[in-house]
Design a protein around this motif. Structure first.
Motif, PDB file in Angstrom:
ATOM      1  N   THR A  36       0.970  -0.999  -0.081  1.00 32.34           N
ATOM      2  CA  THR A  36      -0.046   0.151  -0.186  1.00 32.34           C
ATOM      3  C   THR A  36       0.878   1.145   0.069  1.00 32.34           C
ATOM      4  OG1 THR A  36      -0.157  -0.371   2.385  1.00 32.34           O
ATOM      5  CG2 THR A  36      -1.880  -1.013   1.236  1.00 32.34           C
ATOM      6  N   ASP A  37       0.333   2.339  -0.738  1.00 31.55           N
ATOM      7  CA  ASP A  37       1.330   3.558  -0.324  1.00 31.55           C
ATOM      8  C   ASP A  37       1.162   3.910   0.920  1.00 31.55           C
ATOM      9  OD1 ASP A  37       1.175   4.022  -3.397  1.00 31.55           O
ATOM     10  OD2 ASP A  37      -0.876   4.619  -3.204  1.00 31.55           O
ATOM     11  N   PRO A  92       1.644   7.439   2.306  1.00 28.52           N
ATOM     12  CA  PRO A  92       1.686   9.059   1.990  1.00 28.52           C
ATOM     13  C   PRO A  92       2.192  10.008   3.257  1.00 28.52           C
ATOM     14  CG  PRO A  92      -0.647   8.289   2.357  1.00 28.52           C
ATOM     15  CD  PRO A  92       0.274   6.997   2.631  1.00 28.52           C
ATOM     16  N   PRO A 113       9.061   8.900  -0.180  1.00 25.45           N
ATOM     17  CA  PRO A 113       8.171   8.245  -1.175  1.00 25.45           C
ATOM     18  C   PRO A 113       8.337   6.747  -0.765  1.00 25.45           C
ATOM     19  CG  PRO A 113       8.881   9.736  -2.721  1.00 25.45           C
ATOM     20  CD  PRO A 113       9.672   9.930  -1.451  1.00 25.45           C
ATOM     21  N   TYR A 172       6.451   2.624   0.433  1.00 28.55           N
ATOM     22  CA  TYR A 172       5.335   1.816   0.490  1.00 28.55           C
ATOM     23  C   TYR A 172       5.309   1.013   1.745  1.00 28.55           C
ATOM     24  CZ  TYR A 172       5.302   1.639  -4.633  1.00 28.55           C
ATOM     25  OH  TYR A 172       5.253   2.091  -6.006  1.00 28.55           O
ATOM     26  N   THR A 177       9.864   3.170  -4.285  1.00 26.15           N
ATOM     27  CA  THR A 177       9.022   3.448  -5.396  1.00 26.15           C
ATOM     28  C   THR A 177       9.310   3.828  -6.624  1.00 26.15           C
ATOM     29  OG1 THR A 177       8.933   5.990  -4.651  1.00 26.15           O
ATOM     30  CG2 THR A 177       7.266   4.154  -3.392  1.00 26.15           C
ATOM     31  N   LYS A 181       3.438  -0.921  -7.061  1.00 23.82           N
ATOM     32  CA  LYS A 181       2.827  -1.998  -6.122  1.00 23.82           C
ATOM     33  C   LYS A 181       2.386  -3.235  -6.909  1.00 23.82           C
ATOM     34  CE  LYS A 181      -0.213   1.153  -5.176  1.00 23.82           C
ATOM     35  NZ  LYS A 181      -1.427   1.859  -4.688  1.00 23.82           N
TER      36      LYS A 181
END
Length: 113
Positions: free
Chosen positions: A22-23, A25, A30, A32, A52, A57
């Motif tokens: 998943t990201d 944020p 940046p 995951y 990233t 993903k």
């Protein structure tokens, strides 16, 4: 700094398969959030990884990685990272994953005498 063999043996380096990505944020750079299966003995662990640049993903799900699984949990923003996925920095400071050359069973250890 030089370490001795006993220092290296303290690291528990295992193979695992990424189950979920998943990201992240809230991370400063940046990144995951990863959910990784390390097999029956270790189980499932979470990690944050700044990977990233080279990996989407979708590319990461079902990919095997190598990680240190016996570090103390580390809080990164609102996320608790339970292992350190290994990678190396390229010339542009982007991370390239360290991976097994072939498929191995989750939870297999790094070479130790």
């Amino acid at each position: 700094m030089i370490i001795n063999w006993e220092d290296f043996e303290k690291l528990d380096i295992r193979t695992g398969t990424i189950l979920e990505v998943t990201d992240f944020p809230k991370a400063r750079k940046p990144a995951y959030q990863l959910v990784i299966d390390f097999g029956e003995e270790i189980g499932i662990k979470k990690s944050s990884a700044q990977i990233t640049v080279y990996y989407s993903k979708e590319d990461l799900v079902n990919r095997q990685v190598i990680a240190v699984v016996n570090f103390a949990p580390k809080q990164i923003a609102s996320f608790i990272s339970e292992c350190l996925v290994l990678g190396v920095y390229d010339e542009s400071d982007a991370v390239v994953l360290v991976q097994p050359a072939g498929k191995v069973r989750n939870g297999r250890r790094s070479g130790k005498s």
